[in-house]
Design an enzyme around this catalytic site. Structure first.
Site, short mmCIF file in Angstrom:
data_model
loop_
_atom_site.label_atom_id
_atom_site.label_comp_id
_atom_site.label_asym_id
_atom_site.label_seq_id
_atom_site.Cartn_x
_atom_site.Cartn_y
_atom_site.Cartn_z
N GLU A 189 0.76 -1.13 0.01
CA GLU A 189 0.04 0.09 0.02
C GLU A 189 0.74 1.11 -0.20
O GLU A 189 0.35 2.34 -0.59
CB GLU A 189 -0.96 0.07 1.06
CG GLU A 189 -1.90 -1.24 1.17
CD GLU A 189 -1.44 -2.18 2.22
OE1 GLU A 189 -0.42 -2.61 2.21
OE2 GLU A 189 -2.32 -2.49 3.08
N ASP A 208 -2.07 -5.12 3.62
CA ASP A 208 -2.14 -5.57 5.05
C ASP A 208 -2.81 -6.88 5.54
O ASP A 208 -4.08 -7.12 4.58
CB ASP A 208 -2.77 -4.34 5.98
CG ASP A 208 -1.51 -3.24 5.99
OD1 ASP A 208 -0.51 -3.39 5.80
OD2 ASP A 208 -2.21 -1.90 6.33
N ASP A 246 -5.52 -7.75 6.94
CA ASP A 246 -6.80 -7.82 7.51
C ASP A 246 -7.84 -7.64 6.48
O ASP A 246 -7.68 -7.75 5.23
CB ASP A 246 -7.13 -6.42 8.56
CG ASP A 246 -6.62 -5.20 7.74
OD1 ASP A 246 -6.44 -5.22 6.58
OD2 ASP A 246 -6.48 -4.33 8.46
N GLU A 267 -9.70 -5.20 5.14
CA GLU A 267 -9.46 -4.22 4.16
C GLU A 267 -8.15 -4.30 3.37
O GLU A 267 -8.38 -4.29 2.19
CB GLU A 267 -9.14 -2.74 5.01
CG GLU A 267 -9.42 -1.51 4.16
CD GLU A 267 -9.18 -0.30 4.90
OE1 GLU A 267 -9.52 0.65 4.26
OE2 GLU A 267 -8.86 -0.22 6.14
N TYR A 305 1.97 -5.84 13.36
CA TYR A 305 0.87 -5.23 12.76
C TYR A 305 -0.10 -4.65 13.93
O TYR A 305 -0.39 -5.46 14.87
CB TYR A 305 0.12 -6.09 11.86
CG TYR A 305 -1.03 -5.53 10.93
CD1 TYR A 305 -0.53 -4.36 10.24
CD2 TYR A 305 -2.26 -5.84 10.92
CE1 TYR A 305 -1.78 -3.66 9.40
CE2 TYR A 305 -3.30 -5.27 10.03
CZ TYR A 305 -2.93 -4.28 9.59
OH TYR A 305 -3.94 -3.53 8.69
N ARG A 313 -3.29 -3.72 13.87
CA ARG A 313 -4.62 -3.53 13.88
C ARG A 313 -4.81 -5.19 14.30
O ARG A 313 -5.07 -6.02 13.32
CB ARG A 313 -5.21 -3.15 12.58
CG ARG A 313 -5.08 -1.92 12.18
CD ARG A 313 -5.83 -1.41 10.97
NE ARG A 313 -5.77 -0.04 10.77
CZ ARG A 313 -4.80 0.61 9.95
NH1 ARG A 313 -3.87 -0.23 9.62
NH2 ARG A 313 -4.83 1.98 9.73
N HIS A 350 -4.30 -12.77 14.56
CA HIS A 350 -2.82 -12.11 14.35
C HIS A 350 -2.24 -12.31 16.03
O HIS A 350 -2.94 -12.77 16.63
CB HIS A 350 -3.01 -10.73 14.08
CG HIS A 350 -3.73 -10.35 12.88
ND1 HIS A 350 -4.24 -9.04 12.65
CD2 HIS A 350 -3.96 -11.26 11.95
CE1 HIS A 350 -4.78 -9.37 11.42
NE2 HIS A 350 -4.53 -10.39 10.73
#
Length: 719
Positions: free
Chosen positions: A8, A81, A83, A85, A328, A330, A375
């Site tokens: 990203e 990432d 997750d 999203e 990470y 999140r 995670h």
């Protein structure tokens, strides 16, 4: 063989590039490359709620570069990432690049890799275990976007028609706003009650010089130990009262001493009494370390310790993650990998010694039912404590957050701290015969059954006092945070020991209403109720502040008149949607979709039909008028109406009360009770260009005094 890796951000690309060879080309998409259109609903309701994604205009050049690189690549690794999203971004990148390529079987070239930390070991492991894009995670993210779009784009126009133009509603933001509004009204309804506590300063006979062994020796002569009154004639004086709030219960503690007269009477009765140590209770307690940070607890602690907003915390954490300093950020999980635990234990043993390592590995579990524990918890990628260098990208706030994350993760695998707690009880009464149970009482605060009778036959109540102390026996994990516990060391008392009264006094208190939400408590409430995802908390809070629905004043959230009007309308007309149970249930269903247990189109159908019906019903609802605050200032233009305080897109302003007949407006200066010490001007509330409140002199620019906190004005006054 050429491999294209797509991430990203440029920072993430640069960090990953340190671990990959020349055969890898790394490109960044700069986030989402497609999105729902802003000018229309963008959801084909009649076609199973299909989203109409469009290429983001600003990303056309980036997409062109990605397409060119993709044509020349043998393998394309989507490394967004780990997750939902990130999975959706990966899916969108793949679909766009395939649609723009003329080469057949392009889909076979795409693989998904995930890693929870940007280290050489994690990258190599991800490269060795590529997979396909997870359709279930993509569906869950798509369902969330479509759901939020339907609510936001179809409910917001209703607010425009029924309250005021420019307003917006959201599935999650409206519930967060309701929590704040409900709390403000609960505070308004709360009736404060005054009560008193009674205290004595006592000292041991053996420690007071003979010349000072007089009743009432001053506190300055000998500090003594403070004890608090807890019982009168065997009955506890502390009482509890519970209030049912919108988000749970609130408990208020007070004493039965409800007047100054009663407090004075008790203090008077204490004079001349004997004081004897009734009991000394000692016990050792263990204090265990907290689990590693999750997204939610990281934001809460950063708010409490540093005053960071959720948005600021997540921005700092994002940078630390992309630079390869933390895992990470999140995540709902509190677990650590076995290798990370082994490294931490080895580090603790080397730095602090064997006694700081628990015999068994510490394994934590989360309490939230919707937690996603795929995670790890948030931890440093290297257990050896490093000093981050401050440069253009890394600032002091990054260092603060990193050290907090490091300390929490390392402490989570250390031994318990051992604390010795001491509680001393002291009984006090006058000498004389015991009063019968039918004896009259001179105060409702003092029942005299079992009390002593003085020389004139009047009942004198018995009192019990208490004090507590604690001493750290073994610091354990507190070795990392010694400021977390301060010793309160008591003298050595023995049962039956007589004590000398130095001083007795009462203190006045009042019960406090439920506290307003701040960043930490609101995030905690959202997580506890299962509203939204931890990664969205920061944006939720930012949105309702940006919309002018709430203000952050001295770190507390206070709803505006606009926010209250919006909540009132939604609660009255959309009570099922603007409510905690409904929003939490929707999150549960989104999690079921992510696990492949529920089909997202079916979920949307179950929601949308009743929602659409309600939208049609509300067309006939009454319009809500936002209340305004009238001032005593006459409009200087029309000389007919008083100026009133209104709230617009950029905050409060003054306008004529006869609007729209008179359109006069001028800036609103919210005054405080403080005076500028530089030139005597009034201290007023101001805002930065980003909406952050600060306090400055009303005579600016002649006077440049400014401060973030009102207490700083007091400090300047004191100095």
């Amino acid at each position: 063989m050429k491999t294209l890796v797509i991430v990203e951000s440029p920072t993430k690309a640069r960090t990953i590039g340190k671990f990959l060879g020349k055969e890898y080309e790394i490109k960044s998409s700069m986030g989402h490359i497609v999105d729902l259109p802003k000018s229309k609903l963008g959801v084909l309701v009649e076609e199973k709620f299909a989203p109409q994604y469009e290429v983001v205009a600003a990303k056309k050049k980036i997409i062109g570069e990605l397409t060119k690189s993709a044509k020349d690549a043998d393998v394309i690794l989507l490394a967004t990432d780990p997750d939902r999203e990130g999975e959706a971004i990966a899916s969108n990148i793949r679909d766009v690049l395939i649609s723009r390529s003329k080469i057949k079987d392009q889909r076979l070239k795409f693989k998904r890799i995930v890693f929870h930390e940007i280290t050489e070991e994690a990258i190599k492991e991800a490269l060795a275990n590529p997979r396909d894009v997870d359709a279930n995670l993509v569906n869950a993210q798509t369902a969330r976007r479509v759901l939020d779009r339907l609510v936001g784009y179809q409910l917001s126009p209703v607010l425009w028609r029924k309250i005021r133009r420019g307003l917006s509603a959201g599935r999650v933001q409206s519930v967060a706003l309701r929590l704040i509004v409900e709390r403000e009204r609960e505070r308004e309804k709360f009736t404060k009650q005054q009560y008193w506590t009674v205290h004595v300063i006592l000292d041991q006979r053996s420690k007071i010089p003979t010349t000072q062994k007089l009743r009432g020796a001053s506190k300055n002569q000998n500090e003594g130990t403070e004890f608090s009154l807890i019982e009168i004639n065997g009955e506890k004086i502390e009482t509890f009262q519970k209030f049912v709030l919108y988000d749970g219960e609130y408990k208020v503690t007070k004493t039965i001493i409800d007047s100054q007269q009663k407090a004075d009477e008790i203090v008077k009765n204490i004079e001349g009494n004997s004081f004897v140590v009734a009991d000394v209770a000692q016990r050792q307690m263990k204090r265990s370390p907290y689990a590693p940070f999750t997204t939610s607890t990281l934001q809460q602690d950063a708010s409490r310790r540093f005053g960071f907003s959720g948005k600021r915390t997540m921005s700092l954490a994002q940078k630390l993650y992309e630079e390869g300093h933390i895992t990470y950020h999140r995540t709902d999980s509190v677990n650590l990998s076995s290798s990370a635990i082994a490294q931490i234990r080895s580090y603790v043993q080397k730095e602090y010694g064997e006694k700081y390592i628990p015999e068994k590995l510490r394994i934590y579990s989360v309490k939230q039912k919707l937690a996603q524990e795929a995670h790890e918890g948030i931890r440093p990628t290297k257990v050896q404590k490093i000093s981050l260098q401050i440069n253009g990208d890394i600032v002091n706030d990054h260092i603060k957050l990193y050290e907090m994350i490091w300390g929490r993760a390392v402490a989570s695998q250390m031994n318990d701290a051992i604390i010795e707690s001491t509680t001393v009880y002291v009984d006090s009464d006058a000498r004389g015969p015991v009063a019968p149970s039918s004896s009259p009482t001179s105060s409702s605060a003092m029942r005299t059954a079992g009390a002593r009778l003085d020389a004139s036959g009047r009942a004198t109540p018995r009192f019990r006092f208490k004090t507590t102390g604690s001493v750290l026996i073994f610091d354990g994990f507190l070795k990392l945070t010694p400021q977390a516990l301060r010793d309160v060391q008591l003298p050595k008392f023995a049962s039956g020991e007589s004590l000398i009264l130095q001083k007795s006094y009462s203190q006045s208190h009042e019960t406090l209403p439920p506290p307003r939400y701040n960043d930490a408590s609101l995030i905690g409430a959202l997580e506890d109720k299962g509203i939204g995802r931890p990664s969205t908390y920061a944006s939720i809070i930012f949105t309702i502040i940006d919309r002018g629905y709430i203000e952050r004043i001295e770190r507390k959230f206070i709803p505006t008149s606009v926010g209250m009007a919006v909540t009132d309308f939604l609660v009255k007309n959309f009570s099922t949607i603007d409510d905690v149970p409904f929003t939490a249930a929707m999150e549960d269903q989104l999690d079921q979709i992510a696990k492949g247990e529920k089909e997202w189109h079916a979920m949307m159908g179950e929601f949308y039909d009743p929602f659409l019906k309600k939208l049609k019903e509300v067309e006939g609802a009454e319009r809500i008028k936002i209340p305004v605050e009238e001032t005593s200032e006459i409009c200087p233009e029309c000389r007919r109406g008083n100026l009133v305080v209104r709230t617009g897109k950029f905050g409060k302003f003054l306008s004529c009360g006869t609007f729209p007949e008179c359109k006069f407006t001028k800036p609103y200066a919210e005054e405080t009770k403080f005076i500028c010490l530089k030139d005597g001007g009034k201290i007023v509330v101001k805002k930065t260009c980003k909406g952050r409140r600060f306090y400055g002199c009303s005579n600016y620019p002649k006077c440049d005094f400014a401060t973030w906190k009102l207490e700083d004005v007091n400090k300047n006054k004191a100095s």
